[in-house]
Design a protein around this motif. Structure first.
Motif, PDB file in Angstrom:
ATOM      1  N   LEU A   1      -2.475  -0.589  -6.556  1.00 31.32           N
ATOM      2  CA  LEU A   1      -2.593  -1.811  -5.611  1.00 31.32           C
ATOM      3  C   LEU A   1      -2.488  -3.114  -6.246  1.00 31.32           C
TER       4      LEU A   1
ATOM      5  N   SER B   1      -1.189  -5.887  -4.418  1.00 29.55           N
ATOM      6  CA  SER B   1      -1.904  -6.072  -3.134  1.00 29.55           C
ATOM      7  C   SER B   1      -2.999  -7.292  -3.385  1.00 29.55           C
TER       8      SER B   1
ATOM      9  N   ILE C   1       0.731  -1.138   0.106  1.00 27.48           N
ATOM     10  CA  ILE C   1       0.092  -0.158   0.101  1.00 27.48           C
ATOM     11  C   ILE C   1       1.123   0.967   0.038  1.00 27.48           C
TER      12      ILE C   1
END
Length: 281
Positions: free
Chosen positions: A27, A30, A19
Motif C-alpha cells: 500500500l 496509498s 488497495i
C-alpha cells in the motif's frame, strides 16, 4: 459536481483504488493520499479497530498478504451505494461513501466509509492538495441485513456534541472528556497554525491550555448551524459549521467533522477533523 467537490472525491476514490492494486499487498501508493498521523475508527463485525492511519494501512497490508498467499488472485475496494455525498467548506471536506470488498469477483463484505479531508499548507500555495485526515467506517457481511441508513438529526445523536460544547463553555475538562470514545483523536487545522494530530487526552489538555488563558469572565461559546448528519446502523457522521463567540462577539469560524459510534445505546464521539480561522481573517 463543482470542481472542488470533484477534487475531494477523486482523492478518496484514488485512495481506494490503491488497495489491492496490481494484485499486490503493498500500500505504498496509498500513503500519498493521507495524513499518516491522523486517526481511523473502523467498526467491523468482529472488532473495533482504532489507530493512526499509517498503522491502519500496515494492518491492511498484512491482511492482503495473507489473502494473496492463501491463493486469492485479486482484491479490491469498490465504491457503491450509499453515496457518494461530498461536503466542502474552504479547507475542510467530508465524503460519505459505501463500499464493497471484492475478492476474486465476489463481495466478501460491505460497508460505509466517512472520510474527513483537509487541505493543508500555506494559504497562498495554489498547489495544495486534499489529504485524508480521518476515516471511520462500519462493515457488515454481504449476506446480512443492511443497517438502517438515515439523515435524521436526532437529540440522541447530537447529545455528545452538544454536551462537549457545554462542558467546554463551563471549562469542565474532566466531564468534557467523558463524551469521547477512548482510543480516538482529532486532526486540527487552522489558518496560520501548525497542523495538530492528537489523541483525546492530548486534545483535551491542549484545549484546556488555550481556554484557561482567556479570563474567566469571558464566556467562550461555540455555536453550530446548518448541521447535517448521516447514520448507518451504529456509525454516524455529523457536519457542524460553527462560530466561536467571546461574550457574544464572533471571534472564530469553521467546521467540525464528527464521527460517532453507538455503544450500549448511547452515541460517543469516535473522531473529529476540525478547520477554522479568525473572523475577518
Amino acid at each position: 459536481m463543482d470542481p472542488e467537490k470533484s477534487a475531494v472525491l477523486k482523492t478518496v476514490t484514488s485512495f481506494l483504488s490503491t488497495i489491492g492494486a496490481n494484485n499486490s499487498p503493498s500500500l505504498q501508493a496509498s500513503h500519498a493520499y493521507i495524513l499518516p498521523s491522523s486517526f481511523a475508527a473502523l467498526s467491523h463485525p468482529d472488532a473495533l479497530l482504532q489507530s493512526r492511519l499509517s498503522d491502519a494501512l500496515t494492518r491492511v497490508e498484512a491482511q492482503l498478504a495473507t489473502l494473496f498467499s492463501s491463493g486469492a488472485s485479486s482484491s479490491a475496494e469498490k465504491p457503491c451505494a450509499p453515496g457518494p455525498e461530498v461536503w466542502v467548506y474552504e479547507n475542510i471536506a467530508a465524503v460519505w461513501l459505501g463500499y464493497e470488498h471484492v475478492v476474486d469477483g465476489a463481495a466478501v463484505s460491505r460497508g460505509v466509509n466517512l472520510f474527513g479531508l483537509l487541505k493543508t499548507g500555506p494559504e497562498e500555495d495554489e498547489e495544495r492538495e486534499w489529504k485524508i485526515a480521518g476515516i471511520a467506517d462500519t462493515q457488515w457481511r454481504p449476506d446480512g441485513a443492511t443497517p438502517t441508513i438515515s439523515s435524521t438529526i436526532t437529540s440522541d445523536l447530537m447529545a455528545p456534541i452538544n454536551t462537549f460544547f457545554a462542558y467546554m463553555r463551563a471549562r469542565n475538562w474532566t466531564q468534557l472528556a467523558s463524551t469521547l470514545l477512548p482510543g480516538g483523536g482529532m486532526t486540527h487545522s487552522a489558518a496560520n497554525e501548525p497542523l495538530r494530530q492528537v489523541t483525546w487526552p492530548e486534545f483535551v489538555e491542549g484545549l484546556k491550555g488555550v481556554i484557561e488563558k482567556i479570563p474567566a469572565e469571558v464566556d467562550v461559546n461555540e455555536k453550530v448551524y446548518d448541521v447535517e448528519a448521516r447514520v448507518c446502523g451504529d456509525m454516524a457522521f455529523v457536519w457542524t459549521p460553527f462560530v466561536v463567540e467571546f461574550n457574544g462577539v464572533e471571534r472564530q469560524k469553521g467546521v467540525n467533522v464528527w464521527t460517532l459510534l453507538r455503544r450500549e445505546g448511547a452515541w460517543w464521539v469516535s473522531g473529529c477533523q476540525d478547520w477554522g480561522r479568525g473572523v475577518g481573517s
